[in-house]
Design an enzyme around this catalytic site. Sequence first.
Site, PDB file in Angstrom:
ATOM      1  N   LYS A  50      -8.424   3.896 -20.908  1.00  0.00           N
ATOM      2  CA  LYS A  50      -7.897   2.795 -20.090  1.00  0.00           C
ATOM      3  C   LYS A  50      -9.003   2.051 -19.328  1.00  0.00           C
ATOM      4  O   LYS A  50      -8.759   1.472 -18.280  1.00  0.00           O
ATOM      5  CB  LYS A  50      -6.828   3.259 -19.092  1.00  0.00           C
ATOM      6  N   GLY A  51     -10.205   2.048 -19.871  1.00  0.00           N
ATOM      7  CA  GLY A  51     -11.303   1.336 -19.203  1.00  0.00           C
ATOM      8  C   GLY A  51     -11.587  -0.018 -19.838  1.00  0.00           C
ATOM      9  O   GLY A  51     -12.176  -0.896 -19.223  1.00  0.00           O
ATOM     10  N   THR A  97     -12.115   0.141 -23.639  1.00  0.00           N
ATOM     11  CA  THR A  97     -12.876   0.518 -24.844  1.00  0.00           C
ATOM     12  C   THR A  97     -12.405  -0.228 -26.090  1.00  0.00           C
ATOM     13  O   THR A  97     -13.212  -0.593 -26.932  1.00  0.00           O
ATOM     14  CB  THR A  97     -12.797   2.042 -25.099  1.00  0.00           C
ATOM     15  N   SER A 112      -3.120   2.563 -14.595  1.00  0.00           N
ATOM     16  CA  SER A 112      -2.982   2.088 -15.971  1.00  0.00           C
ATOM     17  C   SER A 112      -2.679   3.256 -16.916  1.00  0.00           C
ATOM     18  O   SER A 112      -1.854   3.152 -17.830  1.00  0.00           O
ATOM     19  CB  SER A 112      -4.284   1.389 -16.380  1.00  0.00           C
ATOM     20  N   ARG A 126      -0.158  -4.226 -19.924  1.00  0.00           N
ATOM     21  CA  ARG A 126       1.194  -3.930 -19.418  1.00  0.00           C
ATOM     22  C   ARG A 126       1.257  -4.173 -17.909  1.00  0.00           C
ATOM     23  O   ARG A 126       0.278  -3.985 -17.207  1.00  0.00           O
ATOM     24  CB  ARG A 126       1.519  -2.443 -19.631  1.00  0.00           C
ATOM     25  N   HIS A 182       1.891  -3.076 -14.322  1.00  0.00           N
ATOM     26  CA  HIS A 182       1.872  -1.779 -13.644  1.00  0.00           C
ATOM     27  C   HIS A 182       3.075  -1.626 -12.717  1.00  0.00           C
ATOM     28  O   HIS A 182       3.505  -2.606 -12.110  1.00  0.00           O
ATOM     29  CB  HIS A 182       0.588  -1.630 -12.809  1.00  0.00           C
TER      30      HIS A 182
END
Length: 302
Positions: A53-54, A56, A142, A261, A263
Amino acid sequence: AQSGAFERDPQESSTTDEELSRAGSPGSRGGGSTTPDYGEKRLPQALIIGVKKGGTRALLEAIRAHPDVRAVGTEPHFFDRNYEKGLEWYRNVMPKTLEGQITMEKTPSYFVTNEAPRRIHSMAKDTKLIVVVRNPVTRAISDYTQTLSKKPEIPTFEVLAFKNRTLGLIDASWSAIRIGIYALHLENWLQYFPLSQILFVSGERLITDPAGEMAKVQDFLGLKRIVTEKHFYFNKTKGFPCLKKPEDSSAPRCLGKSKGRTHPKIDPDVIHRLRKFYKPFNVMFYQMTGQDFQWEQEESDK
């Protein structure tokens, strides 16, 4: 018990053997254009090792637009889940490359896997490593949001984040929180790799200035700066940049519906406590990497 079950949540995408064998087969999309049936399969010289969730996937898609990069689209999970299958299996998953092209893969769970640095080092000690990091509080939310979309019955973020809500004790064993203690995980990598072999990419800047971050990535990999501003456009609906139409395809490439998405709303007090929890680890991470990601500053602006 709930927290334990949550902890074992699969990574972003659990890649099946069938998907991997397709990924490594001739004619599959291994890079910015269709992978040729010539060339040879090589072990990767560069890996995107984290973080979940960074950002990538965004980074992988952008670097695959470079003609000198060939990358597997699926996550091989070799150094954490499939290591016993051996290097030949791993090599076979890779796309074919020509002389001078770089083979890459991304599996974000490597960064938090204790055995991964030693295993990668024993494959090739000059492997280049890329870590995409983002504000650990946002990253945790996230991460939770992704799991919630698959398991709507899980407890609230607030319940999972604390060992004791009254005392404000954060549960650092919950993976959504543990992953963001970057300094702790980085210590493990620095036992095997010098800092000069690790590039830290800002997940925030990958959104606000994708071309600027991609320039650093291409320099780090020793590539000509081919992926530039002209490769990106800002998608207002999604709220992040997308790759413009690659020459060999009819449509722009935007990340799938699982990205961007909305949050869930989190209690501001919980966010405040999480910021306090992460702050000393963030400061340590800035000192270790020699880079200030300005996560605290970003929060004081809100």
